[in-house]
Design an enzyme around this catalytic site. Sequence first.
Site, short mmCIF file in Angstrom:
data_model
loop_
_atom_site.label_atom_id
_atom_site.label_comp_id
_atom_site.label_asym_id
_atom_site.label_seq_id
_atom_site.Cartn_x
_atom_site.Cartn_y
_atom_site.Cartn_z
N GLY A 228 0.77 -1.28 -0.04
CA GLY A 228 -0.16 -0.18 -0.02
C GLY A 228 0.88 1.24 0.06
O GLY A 228 2.12 1.24 -0.34
N SER A 229 0.39 2.53 0.59
CA SER A 229 1.07 3.41 0.35
C SER A 229 2.21 3.73 1.54
O SER A 229 2.09 3.10 2.63
CB SER A 229 -0.01 4.77 0.46
OG SER A 229 -0.65 4.39 1.95
N GLU A 248 5.71 -3.39 0.89
CA GLU A 248 5.75 -3.16 -0.60
C GLU A 248 4.70 -1.72 -0.68
O GLU A 248 3.71 -1.79 -0.74
CB GLU A 248 5.06 -4.44 -1.70
CG GLU A 248 5.67 -5.52 -1.26
CD GLU A 248 7.08 -5.86 -2.11
OE1 GLU A 248 7.27 -4.90 -2.90
OE2 GLU A 248 7.64 -6.79 -1.77
N LEU A 249 5.76 -0.84 -0.99
CA LEU A 249 5.03 0.57 -1.04
C LEU A 249 5.23 1.28 -2.39
O LEU A 249 5.14 0.77 -3.33
CB LEU A 249 5.50 1.54 0.23
CG LEU A 249 5.88 0.61 1.23
CD1 LEU A 249 6.71 1.45 2.41
CD2 LEU A 249 4.34 0.32 1.98
N CYS A 282 2.14 0.80 -8.72
CA CYS A 282 3.52 1.37 -7.74
C CYS A 282 4.81 1.37 -8.60
O CYS A 282 5.61 2.44 -8.36
CB CYS A 282 3.69 0.64 -6.70
SG CYS A 282 3.76 -1.26 -7.29
N GLU A 376 4.76 10.56 -4.98
CA GLU A 376 4.28 9.51 -6.00
C GLU A 376 2.92 10.14 -6.41
O GLU A 376 2.01 10.46 -5.43
CB GLU A 376 3.91 8.20 -4.93
CG GLU A 376 3.25 7.08 -5.85
CD GLU A 376 2.98 5.95 -5.28
OE1 GLU A 376 2.43 5.98 -3.91
OE2 GLU A 376 3.08 5.02 -5.72
P1 NAD Z 1 -3.37 2.62 1.16
O1 NAD Z 1 -2.32 2.61 1.92
O2 NAD Z 1 -4.41 3.61 1.41
O3 NAD Z 1 -4.15 1.07 1.66
C1 NAD Z 1 -3.48 -0.18 1.53
C2 NAD Z 1 -4.18 -0.90 2.61
O4 NAD Z 1 -3.98 -0.53 3.76
C3 NAD Z 1 -5.70 -0.93 2.57
O5 NAD Z 1 -6.21 -2.50 2.57
C4 NAD Z 1 -6.28 -0.16 3.26
O6 NAD Z 1 -7.68 -0.19 3.78
C5 NAD Z 1 -5.33 -0.43 4.69
N1 NAD Z 1 -5.19 0.73 5.74
C6 NAD Z 1 -5.17 1.99 5.21
N2 NAD Z 1 -4.94 2.57 6.40
C7 NAD Z 1 -4.56 1.92 7.40
C8 NAD Z 1 -4.25 1.75 8.56
N3 NAD Z 1 -4.24 2.96 9.56
N4 NAD Z 1 -3.99 0.54 9.34
C9 NAD Z 1 -4.19 -0.88 8.78
N5 NAD Z 1 -4.42 -0.57 7.29
C10 NAD Z 1 -4.71 0.59 6.72
O7 NAD Z 1 -2.93 2.22 -0.16
P2 NAD Z 1 -3.95 2.34 -1.64
O8 NAD Z 1 -4.36 3.57 -1.95
O9 NAD Z 1 -4.82 1.03 -1.57
O10 NAD Z 1 -2.84 1.69 -2.82
C11 NAD Z 1 -2.04 2.64 -3.31
C12 NAD Z 1 -0.75 2.38 -2.81
O11 NAD Z 1 -0.29 1.12 -2.77
C13 NAD Z 1 0.50 3.32 -3.67
O12 NAD Z 1 1.29 4.03 -2.86
C14 NAD Z 1 1.17 2.05 -4.47
O13 NAD Z 1 2.30 2.58 -4.99
C15 NAD Z 1 1.01 1.10 -3.30
N6 NAD Z 1 1.14 -0.27 -4.17
C16 NAD Z 1 2.50 -0.75 -3.86
C17 NAD Z 1 2.79 -1.96 -4.58
C18 NAD Z 1 4.20 -2.60 -4.41
O14 NAD Z 1 4.18 -3.87 -4.82
N7 NAD Z 1 5.11 -2.06 -4.08
C19 NAD Z 1 1.82 -2.55 -5.52
C20 NAD Z 1 0.55 -1.93 -5.58
C21 NAD Z 1 0.35 -0.76 -4.83
#
Ligand code: NAD
Length: 474
Positions: A228-229, A248-249, A282, A376
Amino acid sequence: MTEPRPFLVGGEWRRSDTVEEVRFPYDHSPVDTFCLARATDLEDAVRSAQEGFGRTRRLPAHERIRILKRFAWLIEERKEDLSRLITLEAGKTAALAHAEVDRAKETILLSAEEAGRIYGEILPLDLTPAAGGRTGYLRRFPIGTVLAITPFNFPFNLACHKIGPAVAAGNAVILKPATKTPLSSLLLGSLLIEAGYPAEAVSVLPCTPDLAEWLVRDERIAYLSFTGSPGVGWRLKEIAGRKRVGLELGGNAAAIVHADADLPYAAERIVQGGFSNAGQVCISVQRVFLHRDIYDDCLAMILERTGALATGDPRDSRIDIGPMISEAAAAEAEEKVREAVFEGASVLAGGKREGTLFFPTVLADTVPTMRVNATEVFAPVITVTPYDTFEKALALANDSVFGLQIGIFTEGLDRAFTAFEECEAGALMVNDVPTFRADAMPYGGIRASGLGREGPRYAIEEMTAMRLMVLNRR
Ligand code: NAD
């Protein structure tokens, strides 16, 4: 009115009173409703996972392989349903949604292969007189309960990248999908149980962030695998306690096109790598560096290909670029572009937004400190910048808080190896965009982009612990 979809607690489907809606990102039409898990459900899931682990850790490799192969087969059988769900929940074009399901099946099959390759080592310990007669047996054992937290942009394949290796290793799994895209993950849970994995070891829990954090803090979870982010990921690492963490960010990936490159090919790959899935990848191409000698020619090719892209309803097979996940995400990207223009950037293509649709955008005259370069963007936006020497291009690509992947286009072998030595990222793609990922390869970043590696073989290493037995031959 159909009932809201239940969530999965240790093999048991449950409903709660808190119901959320999934809406189609293109036009906000309702797709489905689902229930959010409560604190008591999370507690039950963790306990069930602990019990389930008692069974999963004893499954022999041939059983885990059989279950994973059957799981892959079920994914194939439900391919149309899964693709449709991915299009509706994530706004992906049908072609991309199908490709994601195909990749997910491969990820599971790769996990099945790796389940048969979890080897150990035999260590002669007689290197010192005191250890005479002793031999060490080193083996990897499953780690326990894996908590998988996944993002919206590849809701199914990224979940499979966590669940496949966890099953291959013999762990219990708790999947917390993104609440915008829970539907394909809920189906994943049911298919995994249908494939024969012990049901008490399988939970899929859409829940609020504070409850997800409760899970992250729980000491009974052995490994947190988060995609995620960066902001959320690094915060979760801080509160994760003693458990292992894989992150994985995000990134602001760079592509370099040198003067000796195959320009039409580079332009084609850059347009695909920058705009596919509306830039919500990402490793999406964000910063493009073109050698000054070919700057005008290559830029013209990029703009020509960008102009040919159709943006719109992802269900229409003529559409190349679908919507972004939400209006807020599209508005944030628009704001970054507007800010760049205010600071002197020129819009060569796109720059427009209609609701969740953001039109493929090419910016010139940017500087590294602008947010379109330094952060990003996660939208279909690329910046193009000329450079004079290859060393300067590498320095520009490395000038980032992130470090996921870098792509270079050159015919020079020497330059490829120089870049390999000098690049500060998890991987270098030569004659390709940073957006390339094969599911078998080790994948992950350095710096703000993350910690650890995925790809079934490497994820299994993270999800197993070494244990040593020393045999004393008396
Ligand atoms: P996000 O961080 O908003 O959410 C990711 C996950 O975390 C979701 O399931 C969300 O519900 C959960 N989440 C959010 N806040 C949380 C908290 N406080 N505690 C626990 N869980 C929480 O990310 P997104 O908008 O869904 O995805 C986009 C991001 O993911 C981008 O930054 C992208 O670069 C990254 N990404 C990375 C990869 C990689 O493999 N490096 C792959 C895909 C996406």
